[in-house]
Design a protein around this motif. Structure first.
Motif, mmCIF file in Angstrom:
data_model
loop_
_atom_site.group_PDB
_atom_site.id
_atom_site.type_symbol
_atom_site.label_atom_id
_atom_site.label_comp_id
_atom_site.label_asym_id
_atom_site.label_seq_id
_atom_site.Cartn_x
_atom_site.Cartn_y
_atom_site.Cartn_z
ATOM 1 N N PHE A 235 -1.154 -2.856 -25.776
ATOM 2 C CA PHE A 235 0.221 -3.262 -26.087
ATOM 3 C C PHE A 235 0.379 -4.768 -25.935
ATOM 4 O O PHE A 235 -0.276 -5.400 -25.114
ATOM 5 N N GLU A 236 1.290 -5.326 -26.740
ATOM 6 C CA GLU A 236 1.645 -6.734 -26.680
ATOM 7 C C GLU A 236 3.145 -6.827 -26.420
ATOM 8 O O GLU A 236 3.898 -5.920 -26.776
ATOM 9 N N ALA B 256 -1.441 1.306 -27.776
ATOM 10 C CA ALA B 256 -0.370 1.265 -28.777
ATOM 11 C C ALA B 256 -0.959 1.799 -30.073
ATOM 12 O O ALA B 256 -2.135 1.590 -30.365
ATOM 13 N N LEU B 257 -0.161 2.497 -30.855
ATOM 14 C CA LEU B 257 -0.576 2.965 -32.177
ATOM 15 C C LEU B 257 0.057 2.040 -33.203
ATOM 16 O O LEU B 257 1.273 1.999 -33.346
ATOM 17 N N ILE C 102 4.018 2.291 -33.665
ATOM 18 C CA ILE C 102 4.783 3.513 -33.919
ATOM 19 C C ILE C 102 4.693 4.525 -32.777
ATOM 20 O O ILE C 102 5.277 5.602 -32.854
ATOM 21 N N GLY C 103 3.978 4.190 -31.720
ATOM 22 C CA GLY C 103 3.875 5.109 -30.596
ATOM 23 C C GLY C 103 2.781 4.695 -29.641
ATOM 24 O O GLY C 103 2.304 3.552 -29.669
ATOM 25 N N CYS C 104 2.396 5.638 -28.797
ATOM 26 C CA CYS C 104 1.356 5.358 -27.809
ATOM 27 C C CYS C 104 0.577 6.634 -27.499
ATOM 28 O O CYS C 104 1.043 7.746 -27.740
ATOM 29 N N ILE C 105 -0.625 6.433 -26.973
ATOM 30 C CA ILE C 105 -1.455 7.524 -26.482
ATOM 31 C C ILE C 105 -2.219 6.979 -25.290
ATOM 32 O O ILE C 105 -2.604 5.802 -25.282
ATOM 33 N N ASP C 106 -2.350 7.800 -24.257
ATOM 34 C CA ASP C 106 -3.104 7.335 -23.093
ATOM 35 C C ASP C 106 -4.066 8.418 -22.634
ATOM 36 O O ASP C 106 -3.869 9.603 -22.879
ATOM 37 N N THR D 229 -2.864 12.796 -35.297
ATOM 38 C CA THR D 229 -4.167 13.452 -35.433
ATOM 39 C C THR D 229 -5.278 12.399 -35.476
ATOM 40 O O THR D 229 -6.310 12.552 -34.814
ATOM 41 N N GLU D 230 -5.055 11.322 -36.221
ATOM 42 C CA GLU D 230 -6.032 10.234 -36.255
ATOM 43 C C GLU D 230 -6.219 9.631 -34.863
ATOM 44 O O GLU D 230 -7.350 9.363 -34.437
ATOM 45 N N ALA D 231 -5.114 9.395 -34.163
ATOM 46 C CA ALA D 231 -5.183 8.790 -32.830
ATOM 47 C C ALA D 231 -5.927 9.696 -31.856
ATOM 48 O O ALA D 231 -6.797 9.235 -31.112
ATOM 49 N N LEU D 232 -5.617 10.986 -31.873
ATOM 50 C CA LEU D 232 -6.276 11.909 -30.953
ATOM 51 C C LEU D 232 -7.759 12.036 -31.275
ATOM 52 O O LEU D 232 -8.595 12.072 -30.367
#
Length: 190
Positions: free
Chosen positions: A25-26, A73-74, A83-87, A114-117
């Motif tokens: 994230f920025e 960050a996504l 557009i979102g986040c994943i950790d 799905t791409e992020a996961l």
């Protein structure tokens, strides 16, 4: 052999997928964090209370998103919008990880999560060399379960009234995937 998971995560702070980039994230993401972090529909099935002001969005970036490696960050490739986040949270003693995510509802149903996961699972099994990855979602949020299933995860059970979130007892669906299952599913896709 003891693996230095933090070092590996720091070495992989940027992950690339077809339409999105997972990155650190920025501060200039604060308007986008405010957009998804203040939306009641986006927050409906999250334990996170969200943010009420732009300043809280900045504080969330500084105090939480920057607090450790493995929080991404996504970013949409086409316009660089967050557009979102994943950790990912690693339990070294068990060689496993869990994850959580949030996505701006304007981007639901487009395959971005799905791409992020898939990027997180690839990182987990191919770089971190973990044995298992798991996660949950509250019943009523079946869209989240569909993302996990698309990525090869299996529903392992449902805990009845397992958690009290925002004053409501929630049934919780549990999903998991092992490195062996991940490897087998990727071999079939080739």
């Amino acid at each position: 052999m003891v693996r230095n998971y933090k070092e590996i995560l720091y070495a992989h702070e940027v992950l690339e997928a077809k339409h999105i980039i997972l990155r650190k994230f920025e501060i200039n993401d604060s308007a986008d964090v405010f957009e998804f972090g203040s939306d009641e529909e986006t927050l409906k099935y999250l334990a996170w209370e969200g943010v009420k002001t732009s300043n809280e969005a900045k504080e969330t970036i500084i105090d939480y998103y920057w607090s450790r490696p493995g929080i991404f960050a996504l970013e949409l490739r086409e316009n660089k919008k967050c557009i979102g986040c994943i950790d990912i949270s690693i339990q070294p003693e068990h060689e496993k990880a869990s994850f959580g995510y949030a996505l701006n509802r304007k981007y639901w149903g487009k395959g971005y999560m799905t791409e992020a996961l898939n990027a997180i699972l690839d990182l987990s099994f191919n770089k971190l060399d973990l044995n298992r990855v798991e996660s949950t979602h509250y019943m009523g949020n079946e869209g989240s379960g569909k993302v996990m299933i698309k990525c090869g995860m299996k529903l392992e059970g449902i805990g009845k009234q397992e958690l009290k979130v925002k004053r409501v007892f929630r049934d919780v669906a549990h999903y998991g995937i092992t490195k062996e299952l991940w490897s087998d599913s990727n071999l079939k896709e080739r």
